[in-house]
Enzyme design. Structure first.
Site, PDB file in Angstrom:
ATOM      1  N   LYS A 101       0.861  -1.189   0.000  1.00 32.50           N
ATOM      2  CA  LYS A 101       0.000   0.000   0.000  1.00 32.50           C
ATOM      3  C   LYS A 101       0.887   1.225   0.000  1.00 32.50           C
ATOM      4  CE  LYS A 101      -4.470   0.855   0.425  1.00 32.50           C
ATOM      5  NZ  LYS A 101      -5.514  -0.073  -0.041  1.00 32.50           N
TER       6      LYS A 101
HETATM    7  N1  GLU Z   1      -7.131   0.012  -3.579  1.00 25.95           N
HETATM    8  C1  GLU Z   1      -7.847  -1.196  -3.854  1.00 25.95           C
HETATM    9  C2  GLU Z   1      -7.868  -2.083  -2.619  1.00 25.95           C
HETATM   10  O1  GLU Z   1      -7.732  -1.617  -1.509  1.00 25.95           O
HETATM   11  C3  GLU Z   1      -7.360  -1.886  -5.113  1.00 25.95           C
HETATM   12  C4  GLU Z   1      -5.922  -2.313  -5.079  1.00 25.95           C
HETATM   13  C5  GLU Z   1      -5.402  -2.870  -6.400  1.00 25.95           C
HETATM   14  O2  GLU Z   1      -6.160  -2.985  -7.340  1.00 25.95           O
HETATM   15  O3  GLU Z   1      -4.212  -3.173  -6.436  1.00 25.95           O
HETATM   16  O4  GLU Z   1      -8.105  -3.261  -2.686  1.00 25.95           O
END
Ligand code: GLU
Length: 411
Positions: A101
């Site tokens: 993240k």
């Molecule tokens: N931000 C989204 C999540 O928390 C998508 C992450 C992604 O597609 O890599 O799952």
């Protein structure tokens, strides 16, 4: 998701699967954390410096994967918890990624489009070799969108070589996959439908309340209405609107597409309500699809929904989660409820790598199949051990990662 919540859910899952102390230690710490300086020249020529983060939690099952958020409250501790959540999420839906993240501590509403672009490009530069098609693949999250992904992809391609697969959630014109934009919201409805059908209840006719009318909330609302459910209340940061017979989602979408806020509605049927009142409405399903920590020990006793669908990451605090469990209110946890987003990202990534595109129908069908499989496995795990769906989902995710780590000999 707070560090306390993510550790508690991990511990509950680890207890359930009798995870060894060595693996607990290994999996409850991230493999790599970056804190980055992100300088920005504003349009008026003055300078500011922002803090950027990327936490790469685990890559035993594949390259690191996870979103990037632009938010004033983004910090290293939260990014760390959300990165771990991605590791369990990708494992739960069984896609070949690890978890990561990232974010920048910034209020994007204070920036112009050109400032946002420069900030995104500087952040991508600062990330530099830490990301890559087979290394770490960012995606949208809070306040980031396909346009931001296009800048990230372009900046990386300038630094390296043309690499559409280095980020997902791109505009369709630039290698994005038709279906990815709606995948988180649609996927949440797929999971909800699996849940209701498992208990012999139809989705059609259900009364659903949604907090949040951004990408996830708006696609959820549209998909629910298409499948015959009634969206009886919706809100955004400004407040909400409630109508017992169901809201006119097309009219609301048209209003917000022009940049309108739900608090300033004119000529659309429904009564104004606050975000606090929305959480406490009488309904079948409550779907928080915006912020974290909105169902807390202070309001949980007034929550009347029979099912909570966690479309946002971490909307329920751990104490409130216990109260809901004691009352046998089903909480469909974030790592399952919003896994459609990263599953859709996986489809986009594979298409970029193969330089072959799927139809949107194929995308949606594969999405639905994968998510209903993940729901069935989660449900079976939870029912077998008489634990929450959340503990079942975390246990499945943690177990898969633990076995990959063990096979690789990482301990
Ligand atoms: N931000 C989204 C999540 O928390 C998508 C992450 C992604 O597609 O890599 O799952």
């Amino acid at each position: 998701m707070t560090p306390v919540a993510s550790q508690r859910y991990f511990d509950q899952a680890a207890d359930l699967i009798h995870l060894s102390d060595e693996l607990r230690q290994l999996l409850s710490t991230p493999q790599r954390e970056l804190t980055l300086q992100v300088p920005l020249t504003l349009d008026d020529g003055t300078h500011r410096v922002y803090s950027g983060y990327r936490v790469q939690h685990n890559r035993a099952r594949g390259p690191y994967k996870g979103g990037v958020r632009f938010h004033p409250a983004a910090d290293l501790a939260k990014t760390r918890s959300l990165a771990a959540l991605m590791t369990w999420k990708t494992a739960l839906v069984d896609i070949p990624f690890g978890g990561a993240k990232g974010g920048i501590q910034v209020d994007p509403s204070e920036l112009s489009v050109t400032e946002m672009e420069r900030l995104t490009r500087r952040f991508t530069e600062a990330l530099g070799p830490a990301i890559g098609v087979y290394r770490d693949i960012p995606a949208p999250d809070m306040n980031t969108n396909p346009r931001v992904m296009a800048w990230m992809m372009d900046q990386y391609s300038i630094m390296e070589t043309y690499s559409p697969a280095v980020v997902t959630g791109k505009p369709v014109e630039l290698g994005g996959a038709p279906g990815r934009d709606s995948a988180t919201g649609r996927g949440a409805v797929d999971v909800l439908e699996s849940h209701l059908n498992f208990d012999g209840r139809p989705l059609a006719g259900s009364r659903v309340v949604i907090q949040g009318f951004g990408n996830v909330g708006s696609w959820m609302a549209r998909t629910l209405v298409d499948r015959g459910a009634h969206v009886i209340a919706l809100s955004d940061v400004s407040g909400g609107i409630y109508r017992e017979q169901g809201l006119d989602i097309d009219a609301l979408s048209a209003h917000t597409a022009q940049g309108g806020l739900l608090a300033d509605l004119d000529g659309i049927e429904g009564d104004g309500i606050t975000n606090a009142e929305l959480i406490e409405l009488e309904c079948d399903v409550l779907a928080p699809a915006a912020l974290g920590d909105v169902i807390t020990i202070d309001n949980v006793d007034r929550v009347k929904a029979g099912v909570i669908l966690e479309a946002a990451n971490g909307p329920t605090t751990p104490d409130a989660d216990e109260v809901l469990w004691d009352r046998r209110v089903a909480v469909i946890p974030d790592i399952l409820a919003n896994a459609g987003g990263v599953t859709g990202s996986y489809f986009e990534w594979t298409q970029n790598i193969q330089q072959f595109s799927w139809s949107e129908d194929r995308f949606n069908q594969e999405l639905g199949e994968r998510l209903s499989r993940a729901y069935d496995k989660t449900r079976a795990m939870a029912d077998e051990h008489s634990v929450k769906l959340r503990t079942g989902a975390f246990a499945l995710g943690v177990e898969r990662v633990a076995s990959a780590v063990t096979l690789l000999g990482h301990r």
